[in-house]
Design a protein around this motif. Sequence first.
Motif, PDB file in Angstrom:
ATOM      1  N   GLU A   1       0.837  -1.206   0.000  1.00 55.17           N
ATOM      2  CA  GLU A   1       0.000   0.000   0.000  1.00 55.17           C
ATOM      3  C   GLU A   1       0.881   1.270   0.000  1.00 55.17           C
ATOM      4  O   GLU A   1       0.642   2.193  -0.772  1.00 55.17           O
ATOM      5  N   TRP A   2       1.928   1.307   0.862  1.00 48.45           N
ATOM      6  CA  TRP A   2       2.804   2.495   0.916  1.00 48.45           C
ATOM      7  C   TRP A   2       3.510   2.698  -0.418  1.00 48.45           C
ATOM      8  O   TRP A   2       3.498   3.787  -0.988  1.00 48.45           O
ATOM      9  N   ILE A   3       4.106   1.630  -0.919  1.00 42.06           N
ATOM     10  CA  ILE A   3       4.916   1.764  -2.143  1.00 42.06           C
ATOM     11  C   ILE A   3       4.023   2.174  -3.316  1.00 42.06           C
ATOM     12  O   ILE A   3       4.358   3.088  -4.085  1.00 42.06           O
TER      13      ILE A   3
ATOM     14  N   THR B   1       0.971   3.677  -3.344  1.00 41.76           N
ATOM     15  CA  THR B   1       0.380   5.020  -3.297  1.00 41.76           C
ATOM     16  C   THR B   1       1.446   6.115  -3.410  1.00 41.76           C
ATOM     17  O   THR B   1       1.191   7.156  -4.000  1.00 41.76           O
ATOM     18  N   ARG B   2       2.649   5.890  -2.872  1.00 39.76           N
ATOM     19  CA  ARG B   2       3.685   6.944  -2.942  1.00 39.76           C
ATOM     20  C   ARG B   2       4.441   6.968  -4.254  1.00 39.76           C
ATOM     21  O   ARG B   2       5.029   7.981  -4.616  1.00 39.76           O
ATOM     22  N   THR B   3       4.472   5.813  -4.965  1.00 39.10           N
ATOM     23  CA  THR B   3       5.325   5.748  -6.163  1.00 39.10           C
ATOM     24  C   THR B   3       4.612   5.248  -7.418  1.00 39.10           C
ATOM     25  O   THR B   3       5.059   5.529  -8.522  1.00 39.10           O
TER      26      THR B   3
ATOM     27  N   HIS C   1      22.215   6.855  -2.291  1.00 37.49           N
ATOM     28  CA  HIS C   1      21.601   7.648  -1.225  1.00 37.49           C
ATOM     29  C   HIS C   1      20.769   8.743  -1.893  1.00 37.49           C
ATOM     30  O   HIS C   1      21.216   9.341  -2.864  1.00 37.49           O
ATOM     31  N   MET C   2      19.618   9.014  -1.322  1.00 37.07           N
ATOM     32  CA  MET C   2      18.752   9.998  -1.989  1.00 37.07           C
ATOM     33  C   MET C   2      17.941  10.799  -0.987  1.00 37.07           C
ATOM     34  O   MET C   2      17.424  10.248  -0.016  1.00 37.07           O
ATOM     35  N   THR C   3      17.861  12.110  -1.234  1.00 31.88           N
ATOM     36  CA  THR C   3      16.917  12.954  -0.502  1.00 31.88           C
ATOM     37  C   THR C   3      15.696  13.087  -1.397  1.00 31.88           C
ATOM     38  O   THR C   3      15.625  13.972  -2.260  1.00 31.88           O
TER      39      THR C   3
ATOM     40  N   ILE D   1       5.111   7.804 -10.230  1.00 28.76           N
ATOM     41  CA  ILE D   1       3.896   8.175 -10.970  1.00 28.76           C
ATOM     42  C   ILE D   1       3.420   9.568 -10.567  1.00 28.76           C
ATOM     43  O   ILE D   1       2.836  10.297 -11.376  1.00 28.76           O
ATOM     44  N   ARG D   2       3.716   9.966  -9.332  1.00 29.43           N
ATOM     45  CA  ARG D   2       3.275  11.303  -8.895  1.00 29.43           C
ATOM     46  C   ARG D   2       4.078  12.400  -9.611  1.00 29.43           C
ATOM     47  O   ARG D   2       3.553  13.466  -9.905  1.00 29.43           O
ATOM     48  N   ILE D   3       5.374  12.131  -9.863  1.00 32.71           N
ATOM     49  CA  ILE D   3       6.174  13.094 -10.640  1.00 32.71           C
ATOM     50  C   ILE D   3       5.617  13.182 -12.062  1.00 32.71           C
ATOM     51  O   ILE D   3       5.428  14.274 -12.610  1.00 32.71           O
TER      52      ILE D   3
HETATM   53  N1  ACO Z   1       7.740   2.059   3.281  1.00 32.55           N
HETATM   54  C1  ACO Z   1       7.121   2.641   4.319  1.00 32.55           C
HETATM   55  N2  ACO Z   1       7.451   3.857   4.790  1.00 32.55           N
HETATM   56  C2  ACO Z   1       8.445   4.514   4.163  1.00 32.55           C
HETATM   57  C3  ACO Z   1       9.140   3.955   3.064  1.00 32.55           C
HETATM   58  C4  ACO Z   1       8.742   2.685   2.638  1.00 32.55           C
HETATM   59  N3  ACO Z   1       9.326   2.047   1.570  1.00 32.55           N
HETATM   60  N4  ACO Z   1      10.062   4.840   2.665  1.00 32.55           N
HETATM   61  C5  ACO Z   1       9.972   5.915   3.467  1.00 32.55           C
HETATM   62  N5  ACO Z   1       8.994   5.708   4.371  1.00 32.55           N
HETATM   63  C6  ACO Z   1       8.554   6.614   5.411  1.00 32.55           C
HETATM   64  C7  ACO Z   1       9.600   7.592   5.845  1.00 32.55           C
HETATM   65  O1  ACO Z   1      10.449   7.019   6.809  1.00 32.55           O
HETATM   66  C8  ACO Z   1       8.759   8.718   6.421  1.00 32.55           C
HETATM   67  O2  ACO Z   1       8.362   8.342   7.719  1.00 32.55           O
HETATM   68  P1  ACO Z   1       8.297   9.451   8.874  1.00 32.55           P
HETATM   69  O3  ACO Z   1       7.258  10.414   8.428  1.00 32.55           O
HETATM   70  O4  ACO Z   1       7.901   8.647  10.071  1.00 32.55           O
HETATM   71  O5  ACO Z   1       9.663  10.043   8.952  1.00 32.55           O
HETATM   72  C9  ACO Z   1       7.497   8.693   5.559  1.00 32.55           C
HETATM   73  O6  ACO Z   1       7.479   7.410   4.908  1.00 32.55           O
HETATM   74  C10 ACO Z   1       7.462   9.776   4.487  1.00 32.55           C
HETATM   75  O7  ACO Z   1       8.699   9.763   3.817  1.00 32.55           O
HETATM   76  P2  ACO Z   1       9.002  10.757   2.648  1.00 32.55           P
HETATM   77  O8  ACO Z   1      10.397  10.567   2.178  1.00 32.55           O
HETATM   78  O9  ACO Z   1       8.571  12.140   3.052  1.00 32.55           O
HETATM   79  O10 ACO Z   1       7.985  10.221   1.551  1.00 32.55           O
HETATM   80  P3  ACO Z   1       7.611  10.882   0.188  1.00 32.55           P
HETATM   81  O11 ACO Z   1       6.155  11.046   0.100  1.00 32.55           O
HETATM   82  O12 ACO Z   1       8.472  12.073  -0.142  1.00 32.55           O
HETATM   83  O13 ACO Z   1       7.992   9.745  -0.859  1.00 32.55           O
HETATM   84  C11 ACO Z   1       9.711   9.101  -2.359  1.00 32.55           C
HETATM   85  C12 ACO Z   1       9.323   9.291  -0.907  1.00 32.55           C
HETATM   86  C13 ACO Z   1       8.794   8.053  -2.977  1.00 32.55           C
HETATM   87  C14 ACO Z   1      11.153   8.613  -2.435  1.00 32.55           C
HETATM   88  C15 ACO Z   1       9.546  10.436  -3.121  1.00 32.55           C
HETATM   89  O14 ACO Z   1      10.178  11.477  -2.418  1.00 32.55           O
HETATM   90  C16 ACO Z   1      10.136  10.388  -4.513  1.00 32.55           C
HETATM   91  O15 ACO Z   1       9.688   9.645  -5.368  1.00 32.55           O
HETATM   92  N6  ACO Z   1      11.127  11.239  -4.798  1.00 32.55           N
HETATM   93  C17 ACO Z   1      11.757  11.282  -6.103  1.00 32.55           C
HETATM   94  C18 ACO Z   1      12.654  10.127  -6.237  1.00 32.55           C
HETATM   95  C19 ACO Z   1      13.205   9.988  -7.611  1.00 32.55           C
HETATM   96  O16 ACO Z   1      12.619  10.414  -8.565  1.00 32.55           O
HETATM   97  N7  ACO Z   1      14.356   9.362  -7.697  1.00 32.55           N
HETATM   98  C20 ACO Z   1      14.940   8.978  -8.908  1.00 32.55           C
HETATM   99  C21 ACO Z   1      15.679  10.034  -9.601  1.00 32.55           C
HETATM  100  S1  ACO Z   1      16.371   9.385 -11.039  1.00 32.55           S
HETATM  101  C22 ACO Z   1      17.998   8.892 -10.798  1.00 32.55           C
HETATM  102  O17 ACO Z   1      18.923   9.525 -11.287  1.00 32.55           O
HETATM  103  C23 ACO Z   1      18.299   7.681  -9.994  1.00 32.55           C
END
Ligand code: ACO
Length: 335
Positions: free
Chosen positions: A40-42, A44-46, A222-224, A264-266
């Motif tokens: 569900e997390w993966i 909905t978030r990705t 590593h990623m922010t 998918i959100r991007i």
């Molecule tokens: N399962 C459950 N919980 C998780 C997971 C996971 N897999 N990953 C993170 N969480 C938690 C975090 O610990 C955080 O918990 P907290 O609130 O208790 O601290 C919570 O979920 C929210 O974390 P966020 O990082 O704020 O989640 P966000 O909604 O931003 O989604 C994501 C994270 C999916 C990584 C998003 O930021 C994203 O897609 N960013 C872009 C990434 C991207 O495009 N990368 C590729 C670039 S291309 C390249 O060159 C490789």
Amino acid sequence: MIGLRRGLVRGARISALGVHVPERVLTNDEISQFLDTSDEWILTRTGIRERRIARVDEAASDLGEIAARRCLESGLLDPTELDLVIVTTISPDHMMPATASIVADKIGATKAGAFDVQAGCTGFVYGLAIATAFVSANIYQNVLVVGAEVLSKMVDWEDRSTCVLFGDGAGAVLVQPTDNGSIFSFDLGNDGSGAAYLNVPAGGSRRPASFETVRKHEHAMHMTGSEVFKFATRTVVGSCEKVLGDADLTVEDVDLFVPHQANIRIIETAARRLGFTEAQVFANLDRYGNTSCASIPICLHEASQNGRLKKGDMLLMAGFGAGLTWGSCLTKWEL
Ligand code: ACO
């Protein structure tokens, strides 16, 4: 001819395509058995449901070789006729030599030069731009661009914020001359001030491998995520507007928009800001995750197989990734 506005001497086109993904499917549910996460997390978030994972003995060149062979077979080109092999990857077989040298050897491209392009997940668009430049300048006739990734070996499988995002795969395209100038415009960009938002901290000359770097998992990505997310939506929109403007076209002229498949959100945010309808946008990351430099050619293959991308269609591709880099390409699809 629109391409001439960008200084092209003659036209270049994508004349063949081949892809390969590993058989092994890793679902979100399987990951949640060894990591504190959930389908569900993966999802909905990705938007990702599952991804492909290479075998233990497979490296980027192994996947790239198969994609390259399939591409050359479909383009009816003997590998010895290749002038140049460009591999784009962030998961190379080695730091040295270039994975392109290995792929070229495996496929028998004995008369080709070979080098890698490292531009994060934007690598495929950068590679395509380089290939187009070589062909358009009349330096080469047959240039192969291969995006090949085994990202499952570049992530920390204890870091739930990154490992769930990525998958393995490869795609290759052949770039050849054409009278029609079917690759119309490119935009390539970079903002190195964001380098720390997405990197592999150790293993290079800045931080050579040591017991400490291994202990701290610094050889993995590593990623922010939130910063990359904001950067991606901003740059994809600006870059696409630029290539469309350069070609005197608008989003209404685009038949299919194929963005890099990271989240998918991007994709939805960028598509909405650009004004695309759902029918104009292609996404398949639900089944492959983020395959970095391979994501766009994997999409192109699926889209052309299922009729979403047809001969004569106006195609807009956009990538973004580590660097931070971005890039877009507007072309007419001729397969
Ligand atoms: N399962 C459950 N919980 C998780 C997971 C996971 N897999 N990953 C993170 N969480 C938690 C975090 O610990 C955080 O918990 P907290 O609130 O208790 O601290 C919570 O979920 C929210 O974390 P966020 O990082 O704020 O989640 P966000 O909604 O931003 O989604 C994501 C994270 C999916 C990584 C998003 O930021 C994203 O897609 N960013 C872009 C990434 C991207 O495009 N990368 C590729 C670039 S291309 C390249 O060159 C490789």
